[in-house]
Design a protein around this motif. Structure first.
Motif, mmCIF file in Angstrom:
data_model
loop_
_atom_site.group_PDB
_atom_site.id
_atom_site.type_symbol
_atom_site.label_atom_id
_atom_site.label_comp_id
_atom_site.label_asym_id
_atom_site.label_seq_id
_atom_site.Cartn_x
_atom_site.Cartn_y
_atom_site.Cartn_z
ATOM 1 N N GLU A 113 11.470 -0.764 6.476
ATOM 2 C CA GLU A 113 11.693 -0.848 5.034
ATOM 3 C C GLU A 113 10.399 -1.221 4.308
ATOM 4 O OE1 GLU A 113 16.252 -1.656 3.985
ATOM 5 O OE2 GLU A 113 15.162 -3.481 4.572
ATOM 6 N N ARG A 114 10.299 -0.763 3.068
ATOM 7 C CA ARG A 114 9.128 -1.028 2.236
ATOM 8 C C ARG A 114 9.418 -2.210 1.321
ATOM 9 N NH1 ARG A 114 9.922 4.268 2.828
ATOM 10 N NH2 ARG A 114 8.236 5.487 3.780
ATOM 11 N N VAL A 115 8.489 -3.166 1.321
ATOM 12 C CA VAL A 115 8.662 -4.404 0.558
ATOM 13 C C VAL A 115 7.485 -4.558 -0.394
ATOM 14 C CG1 VAL A 115 8.935 -6.903 0.687
ATOM 15 C CG2 VAL A 115 9.872 -5.456 2.514
ATOM 16 N N LEU A 116 7.771 -4.689 -1.683
ATOM 17 C CA LEU A 116 6.738 -4.986 -2.670
ATOM 18 C C LEU A 116 6.654 -6.496 -2.827
ATOM 19 C CD1 LEU A 116 4.698 -4.111 -4.857
ATOM 20 C CD2 LEU A 116 6.617 -4.152 -6.494
ATOM 21 N N VAL A 117 5.457 -7.050 -2.627
ATOM 22 C CA VAL A 117 5.241 -8.497 -2.684
ATOM 23 C C VAL A 117 4.389 -8.805 -3.902
ATOM 24 C CG1 VAL A 117 4.439 -10.528 -1.436
ATOM 25 C CG2 VAL A 117 5.254 -8.525 -0.156
ATOM 26 N N THR A 118 4.943 -9.516 -4.865
ATOM 27 C CA THR A 118 4.147 -9.947 -6.018
ATOM 28 C C THR A 118 3.502 -11.295 -5.710
ATOM 29 O OG1 THR A 118 5.906 -11.174 -7.152
ATOM 30 C CG2 THR A 118 5.788 -8.788 -7.532
ATOM 31 N N GLY A 119 2.439 -11.607 -6.449
ATOM 32 C CA GLY A 119 1.719 -12.859 -6.165
ATOM 33 C C GLY A 119 1.241 -12.902 -4.729
ATOM 34 N N ALA A 120 0.774 -11.756 -4.240
ATOM 35 C CA ALA A 120 0.551 -11.598 -2.799
ATOM 36 C C ALA A 120 -0.645 -12.361 -2.264
ATOM 37 C CB ALA A 120 0.405 -10.110 -2.466
ATOM 38 N N SER A 121 -1.520 -12.856 -3.121
ATOM 39 C CA SER A 121 -2.691 -13.577 -2.612
ATOM 40 C C SER A 121 -2.426 -15.059 -2.413
ATOM 41 C CB SER A 121 -3.871 -13.406 -3.569
ATOM 42 O OG SER A 121 -3.589 -13.994 -4.827
ATOM 43 N N GLY A 122 -1.313 -15.567 -2.915
ATOM 44 C CA GLY A 122 -0.994 -16.981 -2.766
ATOM 45 C C GLY A 122 -0.469 -17.306 -1.383
ATOM 46 N N GLY A 123 -0.129 -18.580 -1.173
ATOM 47 C CA GLY A 123 0.323 -19.007 0.143
ATOM 48 C C GLY A 123 1.586 -18.303 0.592
ATOM 49 N N ALA A 140 8.543 -4.405 9.027
ATOM 50 C CA ALA A 140 8.641 -3.849 7.679
ATOM 51 C C ALA A 140 7.247 -3.515 7.150
ATOM 52 C CB ALA A 140 9.338 -4.835 6.757
ATOM 53 N N ILE A 141 7.187 -2.797 6.029
ATOM 54 C CA ILE A 141 5.929 -2.288 5.483
ATOM 55 C C ILE A 141 5.664 -2.973 4.145
ATOM 56 C CG2 ILE A 141 4.639 -0.236 4.805
ATOM 57 C CD1 ILE A 141 6.746 1.377 6.443
ATOM 58 N N PRO A 142 4.681 -3.883 4.079
ATOM 59 C CA PRO A 142 4.426 -4.618 2.839
ATOM 60 C C PRO A 142 3.422 -3.925 1.922
ATOM 61 C CG PRO A 142 3.134 -5.574 4.610
ATOM 62 C CD PRO A 142 3.883 -4.415 5.206
ATOM 63 N N TYR A 143 3.739 -3.935 0.635
ATOM 64 C CA TYR A 143 2.830 -3.483 -0.412
ATOM 65 C C TYR A 143 2.526 -4.696 -1.285
ATOM 66 C CZ TYR A 143 3.880 1.270 1.020
ATOM 67 O OH TYR A 143 4.014 2.423 1.752
ATOM 68 N N VAL A 153 12.844 -3.404 -1.088
ATOM 69 C CA VAL A 153 12.965 -4.822 -1.423
ATOM 70 C C VAL A 153 11.769 -5.242 -2.270
ATOM 71 C CG1 VAL A 153 12.995 -7.183 -0.496
ATOM 72 C CG2 VAL A 153 14.256 -5.362 0.686
ATOM 73 N N VAL A 154 12.024 -6.010 -3.324
ATOM 74 C CA VAL A 154 10.967 -6.690 -4.056
ATOM 75 C C VAL A 154 11.046 -8.168 -3.712
ATOM 76 C CG1 VAL A 154 10.174 -7.468 -6.318
ATOM 77 C CG2 VAL A 154 10.774 -5.068 -5.972
ATOM 78 N N ALA A 155 9.966 -8.715 -3.166
ATOM 79 C CA ALA A 155 9.848 -10.145 -2.892
ATOM 80 C C ALA A 155 8.951 -10.719 -3.986
ATOM 81 C CB ALA A 155 9.259 -10.391 -1.509
ATOM 82 N N ASP A 156 9.576 -11.353 -4.966
ATOM 83 C CA ASP A 156 8.892 -11.707 -6.210
ATOM 84 C C ASP A 156 8.607 -13.197 -6.289
ATOM 85 O OD1 ASP A 156 7.853 -11.589 -8.781
ATOM 86 O OD2 ASP A 156 9.837 -11.724 -9.732
ATOM 87 N N LEU A 157 7.348 -13.527 -6.594
ATOM 88 C CA LEU A 157 6.932 -14.910 -6.798
ATOM 89 C C LEU A 157 6.329 -15.105 -8.180
ATOM 90 C CD1 LEU A 157 5.275 -15.071 -3.313
ATOM 91 C CD2 LEU A 157 7.394 -16.234 -3.942
ATOM 92 N N VAL A 158 6.460 -14.090 -9.026
ATOM 93 C CA VAL A 158 5.764 -14.076 -10.315
ATOM 94 C C VAL A 158 6.728 -14.115 -11.495
ATOM 95 C CG1 VAL A 158 4.254 -12.717 -11.795
ATOM 96 C CG2 VAL A 158 3.734 -12.936 -9.369
ATOM 97 N N ALA A 159 7.726 -13.217 -11.526
ATOM 98 C CA ALA A 159 8.669 -13.090 -12.641
ATOM 99 C C ALA A 159 7.913 -12.849 -13.939
ATOM 100 C CB ALA A 159 9.593 -14.298 -12.703
ATOM 101 N N GLY A 160 8.200 -13.619 -15.009
ATOM 102 C CA GLY A 160 7.467 -13.456 -16.251
ATOM 103 C C GLY A 160 7.952 -12.280 -17.074
#
Length: 359
Positions: free
Chosen positions: A181-191, A205-208, A250-257
């Protein structure tokens, strides 16, 4: 054995700015109670939760601007409090009902206080909030939270994992991310974000990764399939280009806004959204028609279960995930460390080390 009664620690005295944090050298060394161990702390990682709790920035269900800690309306935070979740060190004393064979163990601390025997996280708390944490020379923790480790990784490297990666692993579990599965990761440079990139690869899985353009190379180095510039005018088009037109599961979101709705637009029909943070703003506009017409799932996630930690520890010991240690600081330089942490000009994690172990 402990040969002194006082220790150095960074103490949170109230909600507020950096001046609410005081470096002291006269804090009593804690004594382990029944079922507890005393840890000589060698390193402790920094997290967004430290900052938000200091600021009282969690709001309430009726007032987003209300001063509140991590457990809204049922806080276990009292002042003074020693924060710090990601501790690594050695067992130097044991309380009643803990075998003395544990003395000398090198340990990594599971920071979660589960408060229940089952898998429910409804009453979860954490070390550094409900009890004192690792921004100190010593800390007491429940013996079951101190996990022995045998690894060539340094103490500072080990201290990059726990909070961020456990949070990320539970996000992926909540969203039931599957191999391929493809996963979009926001805020990807943080911990947490950089942890999720690696954790996706660990489960096939395949992270973007979405981050600033100047951090792209670092994210590619840890396994991102592609990197999307967070400053792109059109996130939907930018992600579509990065995936070659393939869907995001899947979107793994740490940003929102303010661009939250774009993330739901990016998801495929029957896709899943999972979040454990909102560094660009916690209050968002949600078009419910997007949610129900696309049959989307939305998952809130925080910390993780015992099984998530066990899986994470296995990844660490098997070398499936790597530490991303950006910089270390002396405990006495804590204000500078947290200032640099809040500036976000790094990839991975910052770690503080008690002065006598630094160098």
């Amino acid at each position: 054995m402990i040969n002194k009664n006082k220790m150095a620690a960074v103490v949170l005295t109230r909600h507020g700015g950096l001046d609410a944090l005081e470096y002291r050298t006269d804090v009593p060394v804690p004594s382990p109670g029944p079922g507890e161990v005393l840890i000589e702390v060698h390193a402790c990682g920094m997290n967004n939760t430290d900052v938000w709790v200091r600021e009282g920035a969690y709001g309430s269900e009726t007032d987003p601007q209300a001063i509140s800690t991590w457990r809204r309306g049922r806080s276990t935070l009292t002042f003074p409090r020693i924060q710090g979740t990601d501790s690594v060190g050695r067992v130097v004393a044991v309380g009643a009902n803990v075998p003395e064979t544990r003395l000398g163990e090198r340990v990594i601390i599971d920071f979660s206080l589960y408060n229940r025997d089952d898998d429910s996280l409804a009453d979860i708390d954490y070390i550094g909030h409900g009890r004192d944490g690792g921004y100190a020379e010593y800390q007491c923790v429940p013996a079951e939270n101190a996990h022995a480790v045998d690894t060539a990784l340094s103490d500072a490297e080990l201290a990059t994992f726990c909070c961020a990666y456990l949070t990320g692993e539970h996000m992926l579990e909540r969203a039931a991310v599957q191999p391929g599965e493809r996963v979009l990761v926001t805020g990807a440079s943080g911990g947490v974000g950089s942890g999720i990139v690696q954790l996706c690869r660990a489960r096939g899985a395949i992270p973007y990764a979405m981050t600033r353009a100047d951090k792209a190379d670092a994210l590619m180095d840890i396994g991102a399939e592609a990197v999307i510039d967070r400053d792109s005018a059109d996130w939907v088009a930018a992600v579509d280009k990065a995936t070659g037109g393939q869907p995001i599961d899947v979107v793994a979101d740490l940003v929102a806004g303010p661009r939250f709705n774009d993330l739901l637009r990016i998801l495929r029909p029957e896709g899943r959204y999972t979040t454990a943070g909102a560094i660009a703003g916690p209050v968002v506009e949600l078009d419910l028609r997007t949610l129900y017409l696309k049959q989307l799932q939305l998952h809130g996630s925080s910390q993780g279960r015992r099984s998530d930690f066990a899986r994470l520890l296995g990844y660490i010991l098997d070398g499936k995930i790597k530490p991303l240690l950006s910089e270390t600081y002396r405990l006495s330089d804590f204000h500078q460390a947290q200032s640099d942490f809040m500036a976000k000009d790094f990839v991975g994690k910052l770690v503080v080390i008690p002065d006598r172990h630094y160098g």
